[in-house]
Scaffold this motif. Structure first.
Motif, PDB file in Angstrom:
ATOM      1  N   GLY A 153      50.694  -9.513  17.784  1.00  0.00           N
ATOM      2  CA  GLY A 153      49.823  -9.739  16.638  1.00  0.00           C
ATOM      3  C   GLY A 153      50.529  -9.898  15.317  1.00  0.00           C
ATOM      4  O   GLY A 153      49.875 -10.123  14.302  1.00  0.00           O
ATOM      5  N   ASN A 154      51.876  -9.785  15.288  1.00  0.00           N
ATOM      6  CA  ASN A 154      52.609  -9.917  14.026  1.00  0.00           C
ATOM      7  C   ASN A 154      53.902 -10.687  14.274  1.00  0.00           C
ATOM      8  O   ASN A 154      54.837 -10.149  14.870  1.00  0.00           O
ATOM      9  N   ILE A 183      29.858   4.688  20.861  1.00  0.00           N
ATOM     10  CA  ILE A 183      30.254   4.185  19.549  1.00  0.00           C
ATOM     11  C   ILE A 183      31.489   3.332  19.768  1.00  0.00           C
ATOM     12  O   ILE A 183      32.534   3.825  20.168  1.00  0.00           O
ATOM     13  N   SER A 184      31.344   2.031  19.535  1.00  0.00           N
ATOM     14  CA  SER A 184      32.382   1.069  19.872  1.00  0.00           C
ATOM     15  C   SER A 184      32.962   0.430  18.617  1.00  0.00           C
ATOM     16  O   SER A 184      32.225   0.045  17.706  1.00  0.00           O
ATOM     17  N   LEU A 185      34.286   0.294  18.572  1.00  0.00           N
ATOM     18  CA  LEU A 185      34.896  -0.338  17.408  1.00  0.00           C
ATOM     19  C   LEU A 185      34.532  -1.806  17.306  1.00  0.00           C
ATOM     20  O   LEU A 185      34.265  -2.300  16.213  1.00  0.00           O
ATOM     21  N   ILE A 186      34.517  -2.512  18.428  1.00  0.00           N
ATOM     22  CA  ILE A 186      34.219  -3.934  18.384  1.00  0.00           C
ATOM     23  C   ILE A 186      32.792  -4.188  17.923  1.00  0.00           C
ATOM     24  O   ILE A 186      32.507  -5.186  17.258  1.00  0.00           O
ATOM     25  N   GLU A 217      40.702  -3.771  10.753  1.00  0.00           N
ATOM     26  CA  GLU A 217      40.958  -4.609   9.592  1.00  0.00           C
ATOM     27  C   GLU A 217      42.440  -4.939   9.420  1.00  0.00           C
ATOM     28  O   GLU A 217      42.804  -5.687   8.513  1.00  0.00           O
ATOM     29  N   PHE A 218      43.293  -4.396  10.284  1.00  0.00           N
ATOM     30  CA  PHE A 218      44.730  -4.658  10.149  1.00  0.00           C
ATOM     31  C   PHE A 218      45.063  -6.094  10.513  1.00  0.00           C
ATOM     32  O   PHE A 218      45.675  -6.820   9.748  1.00  0.00           O
ATOM     33  N   ASN A 219      44.669  -6.510  11.718  1.00  0.00           N
ATOM     34  CA  ASN A 219      44.814  -7.913  12.117  1.00  0.00           C
ATOM     35  C   ASN A 219      43.933  -8.164  13.332  1.00  0.00           C
ATOM     36  O   ASN A 219      43.322  -7.234  13.884  1.00  0.00           O
ATOM     37  N   VAL A 220      43.871  -9.414  13.776  1.00  0.00           N
ATOM     38  CA  VAL A 220      42.958  -9.784  14.854  1.00  0.00           C
ATOM     39  C   VAL A 220      43.318  -9.095  16.174  1.00  0.00           C
ATOM     40  O   VAL A 220      42.455  -8.865  17.012  1.00  0.00           O
ATOM     41  N   HIS A 222      43.964  -6.122  16.599  1.00  0.00           N
ATOM     42  CA  HIS A 222      43.416  -4.762  16.611  1.00  0.00           C
ATOM     43  C   HIS A 222      41.917  -4.748  16.298  1.00  0.00           C
ATOM     44  O   HIS A 222      41.373  -3.712  15.922  1.00  0.00           O
ATOM     45  N   LYS A 223      41.251  -5.860  16.506  1.00  0.00           N
ATOM     46  CA  LYS A 223      39.851  -5.966  16.126  1.00  0.00           C
ATOM     47  C   LYS A 223      38.936  -5.037  16.916  1.00  0.00           C
ATOM     48  O   LYS A 223      37.828  -4.729  16.471  1.00  0.00           O
ATOM     49  N   ASP A 224      39.401  -4.575  18.097  1.00  0.00           N
ATOM     50  CA  ASP A 224      38.518  -3.787  18.949  1.00  0.00           C
ATOM     51  C   ASP A 224      39.028  -2.369  19.229  1.00  0.00           C
ATOM     52  O   ASP A 224      38.505  -1.692  20.100  1.00  0.00           O
ATOM     53  N   HIS A 225      40.064  -1.932  18.487  1.00  0.00           N
ATOM     54  CA  HIS A 225      40.584  -0.596  18.792  1.00  0.00           C
ATOM     55  C   HIS A 225      41.386  -0.007  17.637  1.00  0.00           C
ATOM     56  O   HIS A 225      41.828  -0.722  16.737  1.00  0.00           O
TER      57      HIS A 225
END
Length: 237
Positions: A153-154, A183-186, A217-220, A222-225
């Motif tokens: 991701g980077n 409760i889900s992050l995604i 919000e860090f990058n795509v 990590h969008k779900d965790h």
């Protein structure tokens, strides 16, 4: 003979180098707990100051690990070391199935990471869940601990081993409450309800225990965790 200003400069430089060396020794967990000025970390109470140095003391000390990782906060068992090969492997690691009163099955994770997870769950996440929902977290969605892989991701870190490669990281995708509610992050991170507030506050409170704490919000990637680790970097985003 050196002039007085030069001697003063050299003394200041020496003191600075000694301070850096001392910081590095604690940072890398090279100072045995018996020689540390800081009290041994305990899972029984929410730690005060110098949390990072006290967690680092666990890194190379299996005996201290066994003394700290105790029920009821965590059900941990030591596992054999896997010598590092091509940047992958682990040292002084454990497995566990329950932490902070919640089910979380982890096969390989470093002792200091296990202690950090236990402290976060016991003294931050569970009190927050009871406050906001009137019930505790019963299960945690584990999205990965050990994996022999590079950072994703980077592009700046392309080719660099992830902390997952040394079992020094944990990815969490969400939580299940005692009544079965998930409760889900995604799904819930970007919402406006209590679930979003809970996730954001749990993430904020994680930063005192993990050196790297990344959210959606860090990058795509990590969008779900959440990604937590205790590597060499230090960021909370």
């Amino acid at each position: 003979m050196a002039s007085k200003p030069v001697r003063v400069f050299l003394r200041i430089l020496l003191l600075l180098l000694l301070a850096i060396a001392a910081f590095g020794a604690f940072w890398f967990g090279l100072v045995p707990n018996t020689l540390s000025p800081f009290p041994r970390i305990s899972l029984d109470t929410r730690p005060g100051i110098f949390v990072d140095a006290r967690l680092s003391a666990l890194r190379f000390d299996p005996a201290l690990c066994r003394a700290v990782l105790k029920e009821p906060q965590i059900s941990a068992s030591p596992i054999p070391d896997r010598p590092h090969d091509n940047g992958c492997g682990w040292e002084n690691a454990v497995r566990f199935s329950k932490v902070g009163g919640a089910q979380l099955s982890v096969g390989q994770i470093t002792c200091e990471m296990a202690a950090a997870v236990a402290l976060w769950m016991e003294h931050e996440v569970q009190p927050l869940a009871r406050e906001m929902f009137g019930q505790p977290v019963a299960r945690i969605n584990n999205m990965g601990t050990y994996g022999c892989r590079n950072i994703v991701g980077n592009p700046m870190w392309k080719g660099v081993r992830s902390q997952h490669a040394t079992a020094n990281a944990l990815d969490i995708g969400g939580f299940t409450l005692a009544d079965g509610r998930t409760i889900s992050l995604i799904r819930d991170w970007k919402g406006k309800g209590r679930e979003s507030q809970f996730l954001r506050e749990a993430h904020r409170r994680s930063c005192r225990y993990f050196r790297v704490s990344l959210g959606p919000e860090f990058n795509v990637a990590h969008k779900d965790h959440f990604h937590f680790d205790r590597g060499l970097m230090w960021t909370c985003r």
